[in-house]
Design an enzyme around this catalytic site. Structure first.
Site, short mmCIF file in Angstrom:
data_model
loop_
_atom_site.label_atom_id
_atom_site.label_comp_id
_atom_site.label_asym_id
_atom_site.label_seq_id
_atom_site.Cartn_x
_atom_site.Cartn_y
_atom_site.Cartn_z
N HIS A 179 3.90 10.80 0.66
CA HIS A 179 4.72 10.11 1.66
C HIS A 179 6.20 10.07 1.30
CE1 HIS A 179 0.95 8.90 3.47
NE2 HIS A 179 0.56 8.36 2.33
N GLU B 118 1.52 8.31 -3.84
CA GLU B 118 2.33 7.78 -2.73
C GLU B 118 3.65 8.54 -2.62
OE1 GLU B 118 1.53 5.43 -0.32
OE2 GLU B 118 -0.44 5.79 -1.18
N HIS C 71 0.85 -1.19 0.00
CA HIS C 71 0.00 0.00 0.00
C HIS C 71 0.88 1.23 0.00
CE1 HIS C 71 -3.54 2.42 1.93
NE2 HIS C 71 -2.99 3.04 0.92
#
Length: 197
Positions: free
Chosen positions: A81, A77, A21
């Site tokens: 992040h 992502e 994920h």
């Protein structure tokens, strides 16, 4: 995400396939409602062409379950992040792939007598116990659940990584409790495996 939700994968996932994920920087202790930094300035911009050598491995290990093209998911992502990890774009994705390849979640669950099923229910403790024989790789695991029609489904298994060594480390016990809260309190709560078709 809902169990039996439509997936845009070219082939459907079997019950025992786990995927990435994300690789997210977290604070060791939560700051209010904030679990970690996000969307940090100063990192390199997402550039899909730089990931071309990793594309095949990324499609295998890090597919998007909602979008037929995973590039927007990978960009999300990275921008939310990855930009806060201190890693470069290619290093961020290659690190996630390297760590993923060390964790054999489906095999470890089977060895722990936890067999993915649409009908058999498991407790959080049964899921966690399946990882205990593999402490040389991961010290502990956070179990995340999602609710659908008043039933709990396995959503994610979360592991902790050192930002210094980029290797697995034990997750903080308090953090694990927060992660596991989505699976209910006590070890008697039953959990379904989530499926995608």
């Amino acid at each position: 995400t809902q169990p039996n939700a439509c997936s845009h994968l070219s082939t459907s996932l079997s019950l025992d396939v786990f995927t990435i994920h994300g690789l997210w920087p977290n604070y060791w202790q939560r700051c209010g409602s904030d679990f970690g930094p996000s969307s940090c300035a100063g990192a390199e911009a997402f550039n899909a062409s730089r990931l071309a050598p990793l594309e095949s491995a990324l499609r295998r290990a890090w597919p998007s379950l909602k979008d037929p093209t995973p590039w927007s998911f990978w960009q999300h992502e990275w921008e939310k992040h990855g930009t806060c990890t201190g890693l470069g774009l290619v290093e961020y994705f290659s690190t996630a792939l390297r760590l993923f390849d060390r964790v054999h979640a489906a095999t470890w669950l089977r060895e722990g007598a936890v067999r993915p099923s649409n009908t058999t229910l498991y407790t959080r403790r049964e899921l966690e116990s399946a990882f205990e024989n593999h402490r040389t790789v991961v010290s502990n695991v956070g179990v995340q659940c999602s609710m659908f029609r008043k039933q709990r489904f396995l959503y994610e298994l979360r592991l902790c990584v050192s930002s210094w060594t980029l290797e697995f480390i034990p997750c903080d016990a308090g953090w694990l409790l927060e992660q596991d809260a989505s699976c209910g309190t006590g070890n008697t709560v039953s959990i379904h495996f989530q499926t995608y078709r």
